[in-house]
Design a protein around this motif. Structure first.
Motif, mmCIF file in Angstrom:
data_model
loop_
_atom_site.group_PDB
_atom_site.id
_atom_site.type_symbol
_atom_site.label_atom_id
_atom_site.label_comp_id
_atom_site.label_asym_id
_atom_site.label_seq_id
_atom_site.Cartn_x
_atom_site.Cartn_y
_atom_site.Cartn_z
ATOM 1 N N ILE A 31 0.193 -1.050 0.247
ATOM 2 C CA ILE A 31 -0.020 0.365 -0.293
ATOM 3 C C ILE A 31 1.184 1.262 0.096
ATOM 4 O O ILE A 31 0.814 2.240 -0.501
ATOM 5 C CB ILE A 31 -0.836 0.229 1.384
ATOM 6 N N ALA A 32 1.639 0.810 0.547
ATOM 7 C CA ALA A 32 2.996 2.421 1.081
ATOM 8 C C ALA A 32 3.337 2.477 -0.924
ATOM 9 O O ALA A 32 3.291 3.977 -1.193
ATOM 10 C CB ALA A 32 3.659 2.307 1.786
ATOM 11 N N ALA A 33 3.792 1.831 -1.120
ATOM 12 C CA ALA A 33 4.327 2.228 -2.756
ATOM 13 C C ALA A 33 2.852 2.837 -3.661
ATOM 14 O O ALA A 33 3.919 3.430 -4.178
ATOM 15 C CB ALA A 33 4.955 0.712 -2.963
ATOM 16 N N VAL A 34 2.608 1.745 -3.832
ATOM 17 C CA VAL A 34 1.327 2.619 -4.156
ATOM 18 C C VAL A 34 0.447 3.754 -4.125
ATOM 19 O O VAL A 34 0.623 5.199 -4.935
ATOM 20 C CB VAL A 34 -0.116 1.522 -4.514
ATOM 21 N N ILE A 35 0.828 4.147 -2.820
ATOM 22 C CA ILE A 35 0.354 5.340 -2.523
ATOM 23 C C ILE A 35 1.166 6.688 -2.449
ATOM 24 O O ILE A 35 0.951 7.586 -2.723
ATOM 25 C CB ILE A 35 -0.266 5.796 -1.286
ATOM 26 N N GLN A 309 -0.077 13.940 -22.717
ATOM 27 C CA GLN A 309 0.167 12.986 -22.482
ATOM 28 C C GLN A 309 0.972 13.036 -20.608
ATOM 29 O O GLN A 309 1.018 11.926 -20.646
ATOM 30 C CB GLN A 309 1.794 13.894 -23.155
ATOM 31 N N ALA A 310 1.182 13.767 -20.134
ATOM 32 C CA ALA A 310 1.220 14.045 -18.463
ATOM 33 C C ALA A 310 0.840 12.575 -18.146
ATOM 34 O O ALA A 310 1.205 12.469 -17.003
ATOM 35 C CB ALA A 310 1.363 15.242 -17.992
ATOM 36 N N GLU A 311 -0.696 13.042 -17.902
ATOM 37 C CA GLU A 311 -2.011 11.908 -17.609
ATOM 38 C C GLU A 311 -1.561 10.652 -18.122
ATOM 39 O O GLU A 311 -2.014 9.983 -16.943
ATOM 40 C CB GLU A 311 -3.553 12.785 -17.719
ATOM 41 N N ALA A 312 -1.335 10.644 -19.346
ATOM 42 C CA ALA A 312 -1.611 9.030 -19.444
ATOM 43 C C ALA A 312 -0.093 8.709 -19.591
ATOM 44 O O ALA A 312 0.188 7.187 -18.862
ATOM 45 C CB ALA A 312 -1.610 9.196 -21.657
ATOM 46 N N SER A 313 0.829 8.912 -18.917
ATOM 47 C CA SER A 313 2.090 8.799 -18.482
ATOM 48 C C SER A 313 2.375 8.233 -16.849
ATOM 49 O O SER A 313 2.673 7.454 -16.577
ATOM 50 C CB SER A 313 3.550 9.927 -18.319
ATOM 51 N N VAL A 314 1.330 9.023 -15.884
ATOM 52 C CA VAL A 314 1.021 8.987 -14.920
ATOM 53 C C VAL A 314 -0.048 7.779 -14.442
ATOM 54 O O VAL A 314 0.496 7.060 -13.868
ATOM 55 C CB VAL A 314 0.291 10.139 -14.352
ATOM 56 N N LYS A 315 -0.684 7.549 -15.923
ATOM 57 C CA LYS A 315 -1.770 6.197 -15.551
ATOM 58 C C LYS A 315 -0.787 5.669 -15.828
ATOM 59 O O LYS A 315 -0.718 4.208 -15.299
ATOM 60 C CB LYS A 315 -2.269 6.267 -16.330
ATOM 61 N N SER A 318 1.488 4.480 -12.266
ATOM 62 C CA SER A 318 0.089 4.053 -11.710
ATOM 63 C C SER A 318 -0.083 2.661 -11.382
ATOM 64 O O SER A 318 -0.582 2.194 -11.356
ATOM 65 C CB SER A 318 -0.459 4.940 -12.031
ATOM 66 N N LEU A 319 -0.148 1.975 -13.296
ATOM 67 C CA LEU A 319 -0.534 0.678 -13.441
ATOM 68 C C LEU A 319 0.411 -0.145 -12.824
ATOM 69 O O LEU A 319 0.699 -1.174 -12.469
ATOM 70 C CB LEU A 319 -0.697 0.474 -14.571
ATOM 71 N N GLN A 320 2.115 0.406 -13.452
ATOM 72 C CA GLN A 320 3.088 -0.368 -13.210
ATOM 73 C C GLN A 320 2.864 -0.669 -11.041
ATOM 74 O O GLN A 320 3.613 -1.340 -10.863
ATOM 75 C CB GLN A 320 4.176 0.464 -13.174
ATOM 76 N N ALA A 321 3.143 0.835 -10.461
ATOM 77 C CA ALA A 321 2.547 0.345 -9.237
ATOM 78 C C ALA A 321 2.251 0.109 -9.040
ATOM 79 O O ALA A 321 2.041 -1.070 -7.797
ATOM 80 C CB ALA A 321 2.686 2.390 -8.470
#
Length: 443
Positions: A31-35, A309-315, A318-321
């Motif tokens: 949970i800490a990693a994802v948050i 593009q920034a939002e897609a990169s974060v998504k 986030s999926l990797q996390a």
């Protein structure tokens, strides 16, 4: 009954503190990693949105350039006849007029800009030695309207009708220049002449001799300090600011042909327009106006695309996390199931005694599910706190404002609860099925 189960679970957890913490560790790490990663990602996106919103999400930039890859080649891919690069492609006056005629109802303003050179300005025929560092730029009135430029007029006006021609020697200067040359008298500077020197070479010619140019100030704008270098500086005299002259006048000064051409411009779409559709429609239309037989390519981009593009990169991050977190949570859940199984074996006689005293299977099951849930909820709470702390520290180190998503915190708290129920159910059900006689006789 719930209160009693919580009390029993708490006593059991406190009786084996180290084992309890090690059991929670997988939940905490996951949970800490994802948050942490989602907090950093959300903060980055919000910072990007803020920056591009300040510059204007309706701003669209267009470019025209030569496609040097369009050369004749043989079957082996060797160039037999290079592309014609003798003339620089440009947006012609005819192309711009046709674009405005077709899309004018969707465009708020169009910006033209031409950079000349950096030099020093002084008051016309001034006896003192005061100077101000400037960069001379040619702009049209669309420049002042474009949100990207964040232009704020302090005194006077921008270019008026009859002041935008090739022979009009008027200029708009910064408040810092007025501070240096006119002792901060912004209104008094309006109508005053200033002079600066530019060489023929500065303008693209061959002659190094400098020529003096005299312009009349019609407006003063508020200079926006860039970066941290001058934020706390008491001496602002060395700051180089832009001096704006009419775009057509700037084009008339340059000596080289490409300097008179338009190969870049920006526009601001009217509120409510679909920026992505408008970007593509204008790009395709301008490309259709390119003369046949040339290798000119028209391209365009907008600030909204960069936000996407920034939002897609974060998504993606986030999926990797989430994948890393899911693996950690799976390991943590298995650890909970394992420790609960061990706990039940250790407390077999306790289970038998409770059953002998009348406890129902559902009572035994709920007791141990409650204990598993408490392990996961406490681990989840520690993980959330740790993830927020890591995310905040990382954001501060990057110089961006941390953004916390309470929705995501709630989701991960519910995930912790679900893990406790899912991985605690099997051991709890096993405990509930115990024969009380066999349990009491267990050694």
């Amino acid at each position: 009954m719930l209160g009693e189960n919580i009390t029993l679970a708490w006593r059991s957890l406190m009786a084996n503190k180290l084992r309890t913490f090690l059991t929670m560790l997988g939940i905490i790490i996951g949970i800490a990693a994802v948050i942490a990663i989602t907090t950093i990602g959300n903060s980055t996106v919000e910072q990007t949105k803020k920056e591009y919103s300040q510059m204007g999400t309706n701003v669209i930039n267009y470019y025209i350039y030569e496609d040097y890859t369009m050369s004749d080649t043989d079957d082996a891919g060797n160039v037999t006849e290079p592309a014609d690069t003798s003339s620089q492609p440009q947006f012609t006056k005819d192309m711009m007029e046709k674009m405005v005629a077709k899309f004018g109802d969707k465009i708020d303003c169009i910006m033209m800009q031409a950079w000349l050179t950096s030099t020093q300005a002084k008051r016309d025929s001034a006896s003192d030695s005061k100077t101000a560092n400037i960069t001379v730029q040619g702009v049209n009135n669309g420049f002042f309207k474009l949100p990207t430029n964040n232009f704020q007029l302090t005194a006077g006006t921008t270019f008026q009708e009859g002041q935008m021609g090739a022979d009009d020697k008027v200029c708009i200067v910064s408040d810092k220049l007025v501070d240096n040359l006119f002792d901060g008298d912004y209104e008094g500077a309006i109508g005053q002449d200033i002079e600066f020197e530019m060489s023929d070479m500065d303008l693209g010619g061959q002659d190094e001799n400098k020529q003096t140019y005299i312009y009349t100030i019609i407006g003063v704008y508020a200079y926006q300090i860039q970066g941290q270098d001058f934020q706390n500086s008491a001496d602002m005299k060395n700051i180089q600011t832009d001096l704006y002259i009419p775009y057509l006048n700037a084009q008339s000064l340059v000596k080289y042909e490409s300097g008179k051409q338009i190969n870049y411009f920006s526009l601001n779409a009217k509120p409510g327009e679909d920026v992505f559709t408008l970007t593509d429609d204008i790009k395709a239309y301008l490309q259709s106006l390119v003369p046949a037989g040339t290798n000119a390519i028209v391209d365009g981009d907008n600030n909204a695309t960069y936000i996407e593009q920034a939002e897609a990169s974060v998504k993606q991050k986030s999926l990797q996390a989430a994948l890393v977190g899911a693996i950690a949570l799976l390991v943590g859940g298995i650890g909970v199931m394992n420790i609960m199984t061990v706990t039940i074996v250790e407390r077999t006689k306790e289970i038998g005694t409770r059953k002998a005293l009348g406890a129902l299977n559902s009572d035994i099951r709920s007791q141990f599910i409650t204990e598993a849930i408490m392990i996961c909820l406490i681990g989840g709470a520690i993980g959330i706190a740790g993830g927020i702390s890591i995310g905040f520290v990382a954001c501060k180190m990057q110089g961006i404002a941390p953004v916390l998503s309470f929705k995501q915190i709630g989701i991960f708290f519910l995930i912790s609860l679900a893990i406790g129920v899912f991985f605690g159910y099997y051991p709890a059900a096993k405990a509930a099925r115990m024969n009380p006689i066999d349990a009491l006789r267990y050694e």
